[in-house]
Design an enzyme around this catalytic site. Structure first.
Site, short mmCIF file in Angstrom:
data_model
loop_
_atom_site.label_atom_id
_atom_site.label_comp_id
_atom_site.label_asym_id
_atom_site.label_seq_id
_atom_site.Cartn_x
_atom_site.Cartn_y
_atom_site.Cartn_z
N TYR A 46 0.85 -1.19 0.00
CA TYR A 46 0.00 0.00 0.00
C TYR A 46 0.88 1.24 0.00
O TYR A 46 1.80 1.33 0.80
CB TYR A 46 -0.91 0.02 1.24
CG TYR A 46 -2.37 -0.14 0.86
CD1 TYR A 46 -2.97 0.79 0.01
CD2 TYR A 46 -3.13 -1.21 1.33
CE1 TYR A 46 -4.30 0.64 -0.37
CE2 TYR A 46 -4.46 -1.36 0.95
CZ TYR A 46 -5.03 -0.43 0.10
OH TYR A 46 -6.34 -0.57 -0.29
N GLU A 48 -0.49 4.76 -0.57
CA GLU A 48 -1.28 6.00 -0.77
C GLU A 48 -0.41 7.21 -0.48
O GLU A 48 0.30 7.24 0.52
CB GLU A 48 -2.51 5.99 0.14
CG GLU A 48 -3.58 5.07 -0.40
CD GLU A 48 -4.80 4.98 0.49
OE1 GLU A 48 -4.99 5.86 1.35
OE2 GLU A 48 -5.55 4.00 0.33
N ASP A 204 -5.26 14.13 -25.34
CA ASP A 204 -5.34 12.70 -25.01
C ASP A 204 -4.55 11.97 -26.10
O ASP A 204 -5.04 11.76 -27.21
CB ASP A 204 -6.81 12.27 -25.00
CG ASP A 204 -6.99 10.80 -24.67
OD1 ASP A 204 -6.01 10.04 -24.74
OD2 ASP A 204 -8.14 10.40 -24.36
N THR A 230 -2.50 6.64 -22.05
CA THR A 230 -2.47 5.30 -21.47
C THR A 230 -1.11 4.73 -21.86
O THR A 230 -0.42 5.26 -22.74
CB THR A 230 -3.60 4.42 -22.01
OG1 THR A 230 -3.57 4.44 -23.43
CG2 THR A 230 -4.95 4.89 -21.53
N LYS A 233 -0.97 0.96 -25.13
CA LYS A 233 -1.28 0.91 -26.57
C LYS A 233 0.05 0.99 -27.33
O LYS A 233 0.82 0.05 -27.26
CB LYS A 233 -2.24 2.04 -26.93
CG LYS A 233 -3.59 1.93 -26.19
CD LYS A 233 -4.56 2.99 -26.62
CE LYS A 233 -5.94 2.82 -25.99
NZ LYS A 233 -6.10 3.48 -24.70
N ARG A 239 -1.20 -2.01 -18.47
CA ARG A 239 -2.41 -1.18 -18.42
C ARG A 239 -2.28 -0.15 -17.30
O ARG A 239 -2.27 -0.50 -16.13
CB ARG A 239 -3.64 -2.04 -18.16
CG ARG A 239 -3.75 -3.23 -19.05
CD ARG A 239 -5.11 -3.86 -18.98
NE ARG A 239 -6.04 -3.06 -19.74
CZ ARG A 239 -6.14 -3.11 -21.06
NH1 ARG A 239 -5.41 -3.94 -21.76
NH2 ARG A 239 -6.99 -2.34 -21.69
N1 DSN Z 1 -10.74 1.28 -25.51
C1 DSN Z 1 -9.76 2.15 -26.07
C2 DSN Z 1 -9.62 1.93 -27.53
O1 DSN Z 1 -9.79 0.81 -27.96
O2 DSN Z 1 -9.32 2.86 -28.27
C3 DSN Z 1 -10.04 3.57 -25.75
O3 DSN Z 1 -10.47 3.69 -24.44
#
Ligand code: DSN
Length: 398
Positions: A46, A48, A204, A230, A233, A239
């Site tokens: 933990y 925090e 984004d 994120t 990707k 993730r």
């Molecule tokens: N789910 C993601 C995508 O496939 O682009 C975006 O949140």
């Protein structure tokens, strides 16, 4: 593994992943090092709070993990720590965008309870994201949502129209970014528009962050007030999500950190943060630059291959890793039907709306294809041409 049931499911999924052609534009394959970090003892802790100011004892090593991820994020995107503040505790992209808006443009309501603060973003059917102000997302309920669409002819962003809308609406924050827009975004133009309408500019870059890191997609950092990505990707990490905010007299750094904890989240997932640190180092190499270039070359080859076979590609091509294919107006096949047919034949895609789509989100007009995952597995242009032919055959039922 003692739990044979779960062990089997993991093995089955690993086998499935190996046996298919993965064209999901938002997926990728992490390295063994990252898998090891995710399954490490770091998950037991933990933490925090933030490095040097935690609510729990025993965090000296965890602090080093988090600081390493932060410094590698700055280094990868060539940012100075005096100019940009980084928070690596965001669990995923949607809660990260929500945290950012909550911190920087805190919602306010009129006497009737209607939101008065405004978010302006790209409409989902034009390639935006739910958290860019879609009415079903909390971001379209707590904030007044202004949505912009693409030019119906070019299927690209019309910056003049965007400017007119921003000037008329004066949004508190403009979101630039997408999940299904294949072209470059002109962040300089977005900045100019945000300045005219007195709005903040949030980018984004979840989909194309790896391409920015690889030098094949424009960087939003010279123009944005805040940037979210994120990490799973094109960055090829686990993730998680990262938020960057400009460090200046506006105090966004403090506002953001307070919103993340204690405002919205609890204990950060430090095993994921360690995985992110590894990814950010892997992304900062000549090999990754080569990979990013190949991702784009592969997407452009796949798009051209499909076009030659008579398939309509939205905007006529791609500048990035993703392709939007209008299966319905090309051959009368809906996106759902196309994605199901392809899956049966071992090609995994997702159904997707196309700009101006009149069909439902659950059975839209197109499919979205991306090349990040297959490029990680070593695929090149010649493989993309074969994949284009395979897709064509499957969809035409040959
Ligand atoms: N789910 C993601 C995508 O496939 O682009 C975006 O949140």
């Amino acid at each position: 593994m003692q739990d044979k049931q779960v062990e089997k499911l993991i093995k089955d999924e690993a086998k499935r992943q190996k046996s298919v052609i993965n064209l999901i534009a938002s997926e990728n394959y992490v390295s063994k090092d990252i898998l090891q970090a995710l399954g490490s003892e770091l998950t037991n802790k933990y933490a925090e709070g933030y490095p040097g100011r935690r609510y729990y004892g025993g965090n000296t090593i965890i602090d080093k993990v988090e600081n390493l991820a932060i410094s590698r994020a700055l280094k990868l995107f060539k940012l100075k720590p005096e100019d940009w503040h980084v928070n690596v505790q965001l669990l995923s992209g949607s809660p990260a965008n929500f945290a950012l808006y909550s911190a920087l443009v805190s919602p306010e309501f009129d006497k009737e309870g209607k939101p008065t603060k405004k978010i302006m973003g790209m409409k989902l059917t034009s390639g935006g994201h739910l958290t860019h102000g879609h009415p079903l997302s909390i971001t379209g309920k707590l904030w007044k949502s202004i949505q912009f669409e693409l030019d119906p002819v070019t299927q690209m962003i019309d910056y003049e129209k965007l400017k007119a809308l921003a000037v008329a609406e004066k949004p508190d924050i403009i979101v630039a970014g997408f999940t299904a827009y294949p072209r470059f975004v002109d962040f300089k133009k977005f900045r100019e528009i945000a300045d005219v309408s007195d709005s903040l500019l949030h980018v984004d870059m979840s989909h194309f962050a790896g391409l920015v890191a690889g030098g094949v997609y424009p960087s939003p950092f010279p123009y944005a007030d805040s940037v979210m990505t994120t990490t799973h990707k094109s960055l090829r990490g686990p993730r998680q999500a990262i938020l960057f905010v400009k460090k200046d007299e506006r105090g966004f750094d403090k506002k953001l950190d307070k919103m993340v904890i204690p405002g919205l989240f609890g204990g950060p997932h430090e095993n994921n943060i360690a995985g992110v640190a590894i990814a950010l180092k892997e992304d900062d190499t000549p090999a990754f630059k080569k990979y990013a270039k190949q991702v784009v070359k592969n997407a452009q080859t796949l798009a051209k291959g499909l076009q030659k076979l008579g398939w309509k590609i939205i905007s006529g091509g791609t500048d990035s890793h993703l392709i939007l294919m209008d299966t319905f107006s090309s051959k009368g096949i809906s996106g759902k039907e196309a994605s199901e047919k392809l899956e049966k034949a071992g090609i995994i895609v997702n159904m997707n709306t196309v700009p101006g789509d009149t069909r439902s989100v659950m059975d839209p007009s197109g499919i979205r294809l991306g090349t990040c995952a297959e490029t990680t597995r070593g695929k090149k242009e010649k493989d993309m041409l074969k994949i284009a032919q395979k897709i064509d055959k499957i969809l035409k039922g040959k």
